[in-house]
Design an enzyme around this catalytic site. Structure first.
Site, PDB file in Angstrom:
ATOM      1  N   VAL A  14     -99.818  -2.179 -65.001  1.00 37.90           N
ATOM      2  CA  VAL A  14     -99.901  -1.956 -63.556  1.00 37.90           C
ATOM      3  C   VAL A  14    -100.566  -0.615 -63.272  1.00 37.90           C
ATOM      4  CG1 VAL A  14     -98.554  -1.609 -61.449  1.00 37.90           C
ATOM      5  CG2 VAL A  14     -97.907  -3.430 -63.047  1.00 37.90           C
ATOM      6  N   SER A  17    -104.291  -0.884 -63.761  1.00 36.36           N
ATOM      7  CA  SER A  17    -104.925  -1.608 -62.655  1.00 36.36           C
ATOM      8  C   SER A  17    -105.023  -0.726 -61.417  1.00 36.36           C
ATOM      9  CB  SER A  17    -104.157  -2.895 -62.333  1.00 36.36           C
ATOM     10  OG  SER A  17    -102.916  -2.635 -61.712  1.00 36.36           O
ATOM     11  N   GLU A  18    -103.971   0.016 -61.109  1.00 37.65           N
ATOM     12  CA  GLU A  18    -103.985   0.852 -59.906  1.00 37.65           C
ATOM     13  C   GLU A  18    -105.007   1.980 -60.015  1.00 37.65           C
ATOM     14  OE1 GLU A  18    -102.656   0.311 -57.058  1.00 37.65           O
ATOM     15  OE2 GLU A  18    -101.580  -1.472 -57.712  1.00 37.65           O
ATOM     16  N   MET A  19    -105.143   2.562 -61.193  1.00 34.89           N
ATOM     17  CA  MET A  19    -106.143   3.615 -61.386  1.00 34.89           C
ATOM     18  C   MET A  19    -107.551   3.044 -61.243  1.00 34.89           C
ATOM     19  SD  MET A  19    -104.567   6.564 -61.992  1.00 34.89           S
ATOM     20  CE  MET A  19    -105.269   7.704 -63.173  1.00 34.89           C
TER      21      MET A  19
END
Length: 246
Positions: A14, A17-19
């Site tokens: 997660v 993905s967020e970065m």
């Protein structure tokens, strides 16, 4: 939407993905996300890799500083948290490159915690539904609405995924409501930008170390000296013996 990071609750995946999704379209992120995790499947694998390998895996995605931050965050996770991404907001914020939204997103999508968080698609929904005539709508006005909604939500993870998908739909059918947000700023053009020059320098240095003279021929831009100085300041490159290298 069926997105690869929605199929996992692994906080490391997660976080990756967020970065990657920061200021980058979902369609561009998907292949990079899959390839990156195949090469660096755990925080330990990422932390022990040379930065040059991390940048090589990131090359083409843009905003390359995110790769260095993620690399440093993986090291911090190993040193401070025994290789496990923490759940606590305050500990997530201590990780390099992890801001308020990213910390809340990890808590929401990995741990199903009810965080009040705002990003472009969520803002689009709240503005469309609650401030249709609004102008320069502040996040402080939107946050209480989300907080109230979360009290009725069984799974924040599912709720926010739905909000984001609805926000994407609204942008396609009603235009970009986030232009009514106080936080809205139009993204600067990439062509001819300092970001473009920085990316071109990194691509050349991924091939081999180069002198500034050689880089002037490979990356002909008046912004080259400033880009080199910025990359050195950001600890993306170093200079030894008159040659720049990763």
């Amino acid at each position: 939407h069926t997105l690869p990071w929605r199929k996992t609750k692994d906080p490391y995946r997660v976080l990756v993905s967020e970065m990657m999704l920061q200021q980058t379209q979902v369609s561009r992120v998907i292949p990079f996300y899959r390839a990156f995790l195949k090469k660096f499947p755990t925080p330990h694998a990422l932390a022990r890799a040379p930065l040059s390998d991390v940048l090589r895996a990131w090359s083409g995605l843009g905003y390359n500083r995110r790769a260095r931050f993620l690399h440093e965050a993986a090291k911090a996770i190993g040193e401070r948290h025994q290789g496990i991404v923490p759940c606590e907001y305050i500990e997530l914020r201590k990780l390099p490159g992890v801001g308020d939204y990213t910390a809340k997103a990890v808590r929401t999508f990995a741990f199903d915690e009810p965080e009040v968080m705002l990003e472009t698609n969520i803002r689009a929904v709240v503005i469309h539904e609650c401030f249709p005539r609004g102008r320069s709508v502040r996040d402080e006005r939107m946050a209480p609405i989300l907080a109230a909604a979360l009290e009725c939500v069984e799974s924040p993870r599912v709720w926010y995924a739905a909000l984001m998908d609805y926000g994407t739909h609204l942008k396609e059918t009603h235009g970009n409501a986030t232009r009514k947000s106080k936080t809205y700023t139009k993204q600067s053009k990439f062509e001819g930008s300092l970001r473009q020059v920085r990316g071109a320098i990194l691509r050349e240095l991924l091939k081999a170390p180069q002198t500034e003279h050689a880089l002037r021929a490979l990356v002909p831009s008046p912004m080259l000296p400033g880009a080199l100085a910025g990359l050195k300041s950001d600890k993306m490159i170093s200079e030894r013996g008159g040659r720049y290298r990763l």
